[in-house]
Design a protein around this motif. Structure first.
Motif, PDB file in Angstrom:
ATOM      1  N   LYS A 474     -38.505 -50.851  47.283  1.00 40.13           N
ATOM      2  CA  LYS A 474     -38.940 -52.251  47.226  1.00 40.13           C
ATOM      3  C   LYS A 474     -40.444 -52.293  47.465  1.00 40.13           C
ATOM      4  O   LYS A 474     -40.976 -51.516  48.261  1.00 40.13           O
ATOM      5  N   SER A 476     -44.034 -53.350  48.859  1.00 37.31           N
ATOM      6  CA  SER A 476     -44.500 -53.813  50.172  1.00 37.31           C
ATOM      7  C   SER A 476     -45.961 -53.461  50.329  1.00 37.31           C
ATOM      8  O   SER A 476     -46.364 -52.323  50.116  1.00 37.31           O
ATOM      9  N   SER A 494     -43.496 -56.884  53.351  1.00 35.08           N
ATOM     10  CA  SER A 494     -44.459 -57.989  53.253  1.00 35.08           C
ATOM     11  C   SER A 494     -45.346 -57.761  52.039  1.00 35.08           C
ATOM     12  O   SER A 494     -45.749 -56.624  51.761  1.00 35.08           O
ATOM     13  N   ASP A 504     -46.294 -63.160  52.239  1.00 41.26           N
ATOM     14  CA  ASP A 504     -44.886 -63.532  52.366  1.00 41.26           C
ATOM     15  C   ASP A 504     -44.114 -62.321  52.848  1.00 41.26           C
ATOM     16  O   ASP A 504     -44.376 -61.191  52.418  1.00 41.26           O
ATOM     17  N   ASP A 506     -40.239 -60.585  53.448  1.00 39.59           N
ATOM     18  CA  ASP A 506     -38.832 -60.631  53.046  1.00 39.59           C
ATOM     19  C   ASP A 506     -38.000 -59.779  53.988  1.00 39.59           C
ATOM     20  O   ASP A 506     -38.335 -58.616  54.255  1.00 39.59           O
ATOM     21  N   VAL A 508     -34.178 -58.450  54.006  1.00 39.98           N
ATOM     22  CA  VAL A 508     -33.103 -58.344  53.015  1.00 39.98           C
ATOM     23  C   VAL A 508     -31.960 -57.514  53.577  1.00 39.98           C
ATOM     24  O   VAL A 508     -32.193 -56.477  54.221  1.00 39.98           O
ATOM     25  N   LYS A 520     -31.081 -62.643  51.284  1.00 38.54           N
ATOM     26  CA  LYS A 520     -32.526 -62.425  51.377  1.00 38.54           C
ATOM     27  C   LYS A 520     -33.150 -63.605  52.109  1.00 38.54           C
ATOM     28  O   LYS A 520     -32.910 -64.756  51.766  1.00 38.54           O
ATOM     29  N   THR A 522     -36.783 -65.182  53.070  1.00 38.71           N
ATOM     30  CA  THR A 522     -38.219 -65.144  52.795  1.00 38.71           C
ATOM     31  C   THR A 522     -38.953 -66.024  53.799  1.00 38.71           C
ATOM     32  O   THR A 522     -38.603 -67.186  54.011  1.00 38.71           O
TER      33      THR A 522
END
Length: 814
Positions: A474, A476, A494, A504, A506, A508, A520, A522
């Motif tokens: 993912k 980041s 992030s 932002d 996340d 998850v 998820k 946010t």
């Protein structure tokens, strides 16, 4: 740094944060706060102060802001004096010079006290302290500004080594205190002169006895000498009592700094071997406190220290809590967990920094970056092992393995020092630079979280052969965090929007076996870096660097956020019988909080018997124990909540006579009592009506002899009411038991009605035992320990122990 708003300081210590400067500042700080004025000079002190209460010393080297609204500026404004530690480095510091300027805005120049710590004044004193601008009006009425040389009030702590510097500090402290109390230097130096006079008097008295023994007036002179000896003896006893009183304060400071054994050592040496003789009650009280004779409540207190000879890099605890190692860089000290005794020292002959980690219950992996070996604590043998160069070591909590990570490889080492696997990271990641940001040891996998700066990759590695069996990726832009719980992987990433400049984050939850996202969450305008996950049946706790979040485990809804201004150093999950799962966590100032989905609560006051004052730099929770490194000290401390080993559970029926709360006018009906009834909150008779115990609204308590109306003891207290005030056949004196709101406590008094022990709640006695109650309402039978038994107990505990030289020098104990 904690909020300084509203604090008043006797002095502010300004210094450069380098070795010599910090050494002088730290030790002067301790010596000044431990300094007590001799009784003979108290009438000369105009402001009525008896001791220095509070000194500000910035341990974090925080800068001042230009608008003077920062904590340092406020501390300067709220300090009576500024003490400058002058070395050649001091005038070069912009911030140190700024501190002087800010102080002079609200204080006279003579409230700046200079300490020369190194070199000569010309090289060490800043110009602002040696000159001042003065206005002069000439014969024509014109005003001119000219510079005038001034000589600052200075004390000298220079020496060829730290031992000489510490000795010089004793004289410097007297000079500084003389200025701060408005006394002449000779007023304070007088106590040293009095000691010499007493010695000379004793010598001349002895000569006088020998010469005049043959004289006609021998009898008369012997009487005079006898009277003189009585005076000298009284003065000596007073000096001994003052020293014992000072050592009681030192013992208290040592406990605050986590050094329980040294706290007992400091006061044991000032208590006579014969407990029936004359003793200082505060020293006896401090020894009871250090020995934890009647500790029953589940509150954390310092139990053991693990010493090195220089400041610590880090420490480790074996999974069976049999050993502790402390790593000071080029040395690794292997210590017994329970006693703190150093069992062995592994040292790199070339002075290279060593990395170390426990492996199994009886072994330690040690590497200098190039060579590595497995050290067996039992037989003290070293076995060479092949590890990737400059590996970082990650031990499993259960001791089953250690993972060594370098840029190109992961290596798994079993509990006996055998290499189990090696995973080639270079072939997996290629040329991409990645760093390992987290690792956890699960049932079926070693879960490793890597970060390239733009992307998180979680690898699921088979612990038996090192094969990568699965992965999760993912994006980041900040350091990620991952945790595997059964088949669910929880991750935090992030990302930064370069166009808007916003972050932002996340959180998850993903089912790994089904490769399916569960939920998820946010969080807008938030960057999360690193952290830890904890899960209960219904809730997921996430602890970041300075924040705790509580999330609904099933739906992923954010229930609570608890942000803090300090770093969270350690956290752990406990199941509370009333509130269910609670996450506990420790901040850098030692404060302790707990939280759940409904509330957060600070636990500091009820968590420790004595909370640490120094900033905590490292913390580990393991096996219900807390391990700290305080500041940049050369030791680690273990805090435990174990009760005294002599306590046994008591489950019989209890019955005791409740002290009756009376009206002041019904008790103090004699003109001999000079008491304002409106200031009396509670008043009680002892069960035999011989004494009166009164609690006043100004948080003081007094004990009166009911027959003479004389006040026999007065002391400050947090006690709000008394439940028991009775004569004890077991102690031969009285016991007061009561409550200060949330906690219950008891005072054990000696024959002079002085408090010699403060402890958990004493209800009654049975034979030679107290029947006691802990704060969590559990009942115990505990043997009564009188002063003679206390002395014997402490001697068995201390044996031939002597504190490290650095501790003896720092706290002034011998």
């Amino acid at each position: 740094m904690s909020d300084l708003k509203g604090f008043h300081y006797d002095a502010f210590i300004s210094y450069r944060h380098s070795d010599i400067d910090s050494f002088v500042a730290q030790n002067l700080h301790k010596k000044l706060e431990n300094f007590k004025l001799p009784k003979s000079v108290l009438p000369k002190v105009q402001n009525g102060k008896k001791k220095i209460e509070r000194i500000f010393r910035d341990v974090d080297e925080l800068p001042l802001s230009e608008d003077l609204s920062d904590p340092i500026s406020k501390a300067l404004q709220n300090s009576d004096y500024l003490i400058t530690i002058c070395t050649p480095r001091y005038p070069q510091s912009r911030w140190c010079m700024k501190e002087i300027e800010v102080f002079l805005q609200t204080h006279p120049r003579d409230h700046i006290l200079v300490v020369l710590a190194e070199d000569e004044p010309d090289n060490s004193f800043p110009e602002i302290l040696c000159y001042e601008d003065v206005k002069i009006t000439d014969e024509n009425g014109q005003i001119h500004v000219t510079r005038r040389e001034i000589e600052p009030l200075a004390a000298d702590t220079r020496g060829s080594n730290k031992k000489e510097m510490l000795k010089a500090m004793d004289i410097a402290v007297i000079k500084l205190c003389a200025a701060m109390f408005g006394l002449n230097y000779d007023d304070l130096k007088q106590r040293h002169r009095e000691q010499k006079i007493r010695r000379l008097t004793a010598i001349f008295g002895s000569i006088g006895v020998a010469v005049l023994a043959f004289a006609i007036f021998a009898t008369v002179m012997l009487i005079k000498i006898s009277k003189q000896n009585v005076i000298i003896t009284d003065q000596y006893n007073e000096l001994q009592d003052s020293f014992a009183q000072a050592m009681a304060g030192v013992s208290d400071n040592l406990l605050t700094d986590g050094r329980r054994k040294d706290a007992a050592y400091a006061v044991r040496n000032v208590i006579p071997d014969d407990g029936e003789g004359k003793y200082n009650v505060n020293a006896v009280k401090a020894l009871y406190n250090a020995m934890e004779v009647y500790k029953l409540s589940p509150i954390y207190s310092p139990s053991c220290t693990y010493d090195a000879d220089s400041w610590l890099y880090y420490f480790g605890i074996s999974c069976d809590q049999k050993y502790v190692f402390v790593n000071s860089g080029s040395k690794v000290y292997i210590c017994d967990h329970d006693s703190g005794e150093v069992l062995d020292i592994i040292e790199n002959d070339e002075g290279d920094t060593l990395s170390s980690a426990f492996c199994g219950n009886d072994g330690v992996i040690i590497t200098d970056g190039e060579d590595a070996f497995y050290y067996s604590i039992g037989n003290k043998e070293k076995t060479d092992i092949e590890l990737p160069e400059y590996s970082i070591l990650y031990p499993a909590d259960d001791g089953s393995m250690v993972v060594a990570n370098s840029l190109d490889a992961l290596c798994g080492i079993g509990s006996t020092g055998d290499v189990i696997f090696e995973t080639d990271l270079a072939s997996y990641f290629g040329d991409a630079y990645t760093s390992l940001t987290g690792i956890s040891f699960e049932k079926d996998y070693v879960v490793c979280t890597f970060w390239s700066g733009e992307e998180m990759e979680v690898l699921f590695i088979n612990p038996s052969n090192g094969e990568i069996e699965d992965s999760y990726t993912k994006s980041s832009d900040s350091e990620p965090c991952a945790k595997l719980s059964d088949d669910t992987l929880y991750t935090v990433t992030s990302n930064h929007d370069e166009d808007t400049g916003e972050w932002d984050a996340d959180i998850v939850a993903t089912n790994i076996s089904k490769d399916k996202k569960i939920w998820k969450l946010t969080l807008e305008d938030l960057e999360l870096t690193g952290g830890r996950f904890f899960s209960s049946d219904d809730y997921l706790f996430f602890q970041s660097v300075s924040e705790v979040m509580v999330i609904d485990l099933e739906e992923g809804n954010l229930l609570k956020r608890y942000p803090y201004s300090q770093m969270i150093l350690e956290s752990w999950l406990e199941d509370d019988p009333d509130y269910g799962p609670l996450l506990y966590y420790v901040l850098t100032d030692g404060s302790v909080f707990c939280c759940n989905e409904n509330f957060q609560s600070e636990q500091t006051d009820t968590f420790y018997t004595k909370a640490p004052k120094e900033k905590i730099t490292q913390a580990t929770y393991s096996g219900s124990n807390l391990y700290f490194v305080l500041g940049y000290e050369s030791y680690a401390v273990r805090y435990s909540k174990e009760k005294t080993p002599s306590a046994t559970a008591f489950d019989e029926d209890l019955d005791w006579d409740q002290a009756v709360d009376l009206l002041p006018e019904d008790v103090f009906d004699d003109d001999k009592y000079d008491i304002n009834f409106t200031q009396v909150d509670h008043v009680y008779y002892s069960d035999d009506k011989n004494y009166i115990f009164a609690i006043f609204s100004d948080h003081t308590a007094k004990i009166y002899d009911a027959s003479t109306c004389e006040c026999v003891n007065s002391f400050e207290t947090t006690l709000e009411m008394a439940d028991i005030f009775r004569y004890s056949d077991l102690t031969g004196s009285y016991i007061i038991s009561g409550s200060d709101g949330g906690d219950n406590k008891s005072f054990i008094l000696d024959a002079n009605m002085q408090i010699i022990c403060e402890t958990d709640f004493i209800i009654s006695e049975e034979g030679n035992d107290f029947i006691m109650m802990s704060d969590d309402i559990e009942y115990y039978k505990v043997p009564y320990i009188d002063i003679n038994a206390l002395i014997k107990m402490s001697d068995e505990y201390l044996k031939d122990y002597k504190p490290p030289v650095s501790i003896r020098d720092k706290y002034g104990i011998s």
